[in-house]
Design a protein around this motif. Sequence first.
Motif, PDB file in Angstrom:
ATOM      1  N   GLY A 288      -1.054  -3.933   6.825  1.00 54.84           N
ATOM      2  CA  GLY A 288       0.004  -4.840   6.379  1.00 54.84           C
ATOM      3  C   GLY A 288      -0.527  -6.017   5.595  1.00 54.84           C
ATOM      4  O   GLY A 288      -1.737  -6.170   5.389  1.00 54.84           O
ATOM      5  N   HIS A 289       0.438  -6.861   5.167  1.00 61.22           N
ATOM      6  CA  HIS A 289       0.132  -7.951   4.245  1.00 61.22           C
ATOM      7  C   HIS A 289      -0.031  -9.275   4.988  1.00 61.22           C
ATOM      8  O   HIS A 289      -0.393 -10.277   4.416  1.00 61.22           O
ATOM      9  CB  HIS A 289       1.320  -8.053   3.270  1.00 61.22           C
ATOM     10  CG  HIS A 289       1.057  -8.914   2.094  1.00 61.22           C
ATOM     11  ND1 HIS A 289       0.023  -8.692   1.208  1.00 61.22           N
ATOM     12  CD2 HIS A 289       1.680 -10.020   1.645  1.00 61.22           C
ATOM     13  CE1 HIS A 289       0.035  -9.630   0.283  1.00 61.22           C
ATOM     14  NE2 HIS A 289       1.033 -10.439   0.512  1.00 61.22           N
ATOM     15  N   CYS A 290       0.288  -9.265   6.266  1.00 56.26           N
ATOM     16  CA  CYS A 290       0.311 -10.543   7.006  1.00 56.26           C
ATOM     17  C   CYS A 290      -0.918 -10.698   7.885  1.00 56.26           C
ATOM     18  O   CYS A 290      -1.764 -11.547   7.670  1.00 56.26           O
ATOM     19  CB  CYS A 290       1.580 -10.604   7.859  1.00 56.26           C
ATOM     20  SG  CYS A 290       3.077 -10.329   6.930  1.00 56.26           S
ATOM     21  N   LEU A 291      -1.017  -9.806   8.888  1.00 56.17           N
ATOM     22  CA  LEU A 291      -2.074  -9.971   9.893  1.00 56.17           C
ATOM     23  C   LEU A 291      -3.459  -9.771   9.304  1.00 56.17           C
ATOM     24  O   LEU A 291      -4.440 -10.273   9.855  1.00 56.17           O
ATOM     25  CB  LEU A 291      -1.842  -9.019  11.066  1.00 56.17           C
ATOM     26  CG  LEU A 291      -0.881  -9.536  12.140  1.00 56.17           C
ATOM     27  CD1 LEU A 291       0.477  -9.872  11.584  1.00 56.17           C
ATOM     28  CD2 LEU A 291      -0.744  -8.535  13.259  1.00 56.17           C
ATOM     29  N   ASP A 364       7.611   4.382  10.919  1.00 59.62           N
ATOM     30  CA  ASP A 364       8.912   4.621  10.263  1.00 59.62           C
ATOM     31  C   ASP A 364       9.164   3.638   9.123  1.00 59.62           C
ATOM     32  O   ASP A 364      10.239   3.037   9.031  1.00 59.62           O
ATOM     33  CB  ASP A 364      10.034   4.551  11.308  1.00 59.62           C
ATOM     34  CG  ASP A 364       9.806   5.562  12.428  1.00 59.62           C
ATOM     35  OD1 ASP A 364      10.065   5.218  13.601  1.00 59.62           O
ATOM     36  OD2 ASP A 364       9.302   6.662  12.123  1.00 59.62           O
ATOM     37  N   SER A 365       8.189   3.456   8.284  1.00 60.48           N
ATOM     38  CA  SER A 365       8.283   2.565   7.124  1.00 60.48           C
ATOM     39  C   SER A 365       7.526   3.171   5.954  1.00 60.48           C
ATOM     40  O   SER A 365       6.620   3.985   6.153  1.00 60.48           O
ATOM     41  CB  SER A 365       7.648   1.210   7.465  1.00 60.48           C
ATOM     42  OG  SER A 365       7.397   0.461   6.275  1.00 60.48           O
ATOM     43  N   ASP A 366       7.906   2.747   4.710  1.00 61.85           N
ATOM     44  CA  ASP A 366       7.175   3.239   3.524  1.00 61.85           C
ATOM     45  C   ASP A 366       6.087   2.254   3.112  1.00 61.85           C
ATOM     46  O   ASP A 366       5.433   2.434   2.096  1.00 61.85           O
ATOM     47  CB  ASP A 366       8.145   3.456   2.361  1.00 61.85           C
ATOM     48  CG  ASP A 366       8.750   2.139   1.877  1.00 61.85           C
ATOM     49  OD1 ASP A 366       9.434   2.143   0.843  1.00 61.85           O
ATOM     50  OD2 ASP A 366       8.537   1.087   2.541  1.00 61.85           O
ATOM     51  N   ASP A 367       5.906   1.191   3.886  1.00 63.12           N
ATOM     52  CA  ASP A 367       4.958   0.141   3.519  1.00 63.12           C
ATOM     53  C   ASP A 367       3.542   0.567   3.910  1.00 63.12           C
ATOM     54  O   ASP A 367       3.257   0.761   5.090  1.00 63.12           O
ATOM     55  CB  ASP A 367       5.338  -1.169   4.240  1.00 63.12           C
ATOM     56  CG  ASP A 367       4.666  -2.371   3.601  1.00 63.12           C
ATOM     57  OD1 ASP A 367       5.176  -3.489   3.772  1.00 63.12           O
ATOM     58  OD2 ASP A 367       3.612  -2.195   2.927  1.00 63.12           O
ATOM     59  N   ALA A 368       2.687   0.697   2.892  1.00 66.28           N
ATOM     60  CA  ALA A 368       1.320   1.184   3.159  1.00 66.28           C
ATOM     61  C   ALA A 368       0.272   0.146   2.792  1.00 66.28           C
ATOM     62  O   ALA A 368      -0.907   0.461   2.661  1.00 66.28           O
ATOM     63  CB  ALA A 368       1.059   2.469   2.394  1.00 66.28           C
ATOM     64  N   ARG A 369       0.719  -1.124   2.629  1.00 66.21           N
ATOM     65  CA  ARG A 369      -0.235  -2.167   2.236  1.00 66.21           C
ATOM     66  C   ARG A 369      -1.341  -2.312   3.282  1.00 66.21           C
ATOM     67  O   ARG A 369      -1.072  -2.453   4.463  1.00 66.21           O
ATOM     68  CB  ARG A 369       0.475  -3.507   2.046  1.00 66.21           C
ATOM     69  CG  ARG A 369       1.365  -3.578   0.817  1.00 66.21           C
ATOM     70  CD  ARG A 369       2.114  -4.890   0.737  1.00 66.21           C
ATOM     71  NE  ARG A 369       3.112  -4.998   1.813  1.00 66.21           N
ATOM     72  CZ  ARG A 369       3.913  -6.054   1.950  1.00 66.21           C
ATOM     73  NH1 ARG A 369       3.808  -7.070   1.124  1.00 66.21           N
ATOM     74  NH2 ARG A 369       4.811  -6.097   2.927  1.00 66.21           N
TER      75      ARG A 369
END
Length: 479
Positions: A288-291, A364-369
């Motif tokens: 992810g983009h945050c942690l 269950d997400s399309d986010d692959a960052r």
Amino acid sequence: MSGRLSSIIEQKGPIKTVGVVGMGYVGIPAAALFADAPVFEHVYGFQRDSPSSGYKIAALNRGESPLKGEEPGLEDLLHTVVSAGKFSCTADFSKVAECDAVTLAIQTPFKDPKDLIPDFTPLIEGIENVGRHLTEGTLVVLESTITPGTTTGMAREILEKESGLVAGEDFALAHAPERVMVGRLLKNIREHDRCVGGIDDVSTHRAVELYAPVLTSGRVIPMTATAAEVTKTAENTFRDLQIAAANQLALYCEAMGINVYDVRAGIDSLKGEGITRAILWPGAGVGGHCLTKDTYHLERGVRMLGPDALDWPGESASLYVTARQINDFMPAHMLTLTASALAQAGKTLKGARIALLGWAFINDSDDARNTPAEPFRDAALAAGAEVAVHDTWVERYPGVEISHDLAAVLDGADAVVVFAGHKDYRGLAPADIKAHCGCEHPAIVDGRNVVADPDAFIETGFAYRGIGRGDKNGHALKG
Ligand code: SAJ
């Protein structure tokens, strides 16, 4: 408290015109909600007319959301505020001069995630654009996640240089970090408490005036700008730390031959009377983009703001950076588990075909960052394995072929490795999987606890491994 700024703001009167710089996941819902508040007369959405994002200007002025994915209520709200003439999107930054308050919601990505030095270039360009047209009495608010010290440091310096005005004397300056999550942007802005921190009390007070009207159940929490920057970076640092604690426990349980999920349930049972042990979930890693970045913002902040003031135990490494290292180790551990299961079946990574299930960084997400599946795939390829990736949520990813055909990915696989806990992977049938793999002892490596019954796979001849499953990882091969 600056008397001069107070009197300028008093003469200016209440905030009526608001500007939001950066029409992305944070700026668009924020602008729509400001525009929907009766107290404000007009909101300008500022968007660079760049080749990649310029299309958003026309879309937004039609009341259409350019954001991917479902955002409940956002499109309707945009239509409402555009039709009412309360919101318009523009590339003309000179309109900043008409604004009583301007917020900047510009992402702070990394040039190269490995160096973990944020790329503030887009943010700096946004601050410069605001500074060039800044007028007396205006409130400027940074919403991006930034290194502590940025608001009172870099941002203040750029705004003063570009405008010739003085922060805290001629204009107000604050930080109000966003806390939105994709899929619930409007709900989060309305319902989450909002930390709002000014470089001085006058700035804080003016920022409270800006944000209070858009909150429903959320409340404004005033503080200093630097405290707001530390709050945002620390809230994600603590989440990463909690995940690392769960991952370390999982590694210990594997080594001690016990089931980490039994232990987790045991620990979680200690609650009530104000007691809690907020134990999170071990897994195949943290993406992810945050942690993956906010810990390093916090670390850079303390080095920038208090290099000589920090009292610290000797050569001890930062607990937070160690947590990052543990979480970043999990994909390597997944490869170790994969090699161990293959070896049990008389195979090596070299020459093995691995079916990697789940490329997205979150279930269950399309986010692959910054997906943890990527370092695993890189290491497996380097070890001579062939890797086929499946993920029905992710359409594409640079340099990686992603299949939506599970059967095709499973066909001929020596090892099935689960990296995302997508619902597609909960309830996989051992016999079906084995039939697709087409070998006597396939390996299955569970990175997200999607295999409810490891024995069902073990009895079918699988070499099973699971994160934290010390009670099963040493099983004998059956059949
Ligand atoms: N993860 C674990 N174990 C856990 C929870 C998460 O391994 O118990 C992993 C996930 O698989 C994923 C990564 O950590 O790879 C990050 O997951 P996340 O649930 O923290 O999702 P993010 O990265 O989208 O975090 C955002 C953050 N929101 C903002 O910055 C505004 C975070 O503060 C939120 O707590 C989080 O969403 C949330 O709770 O949804």
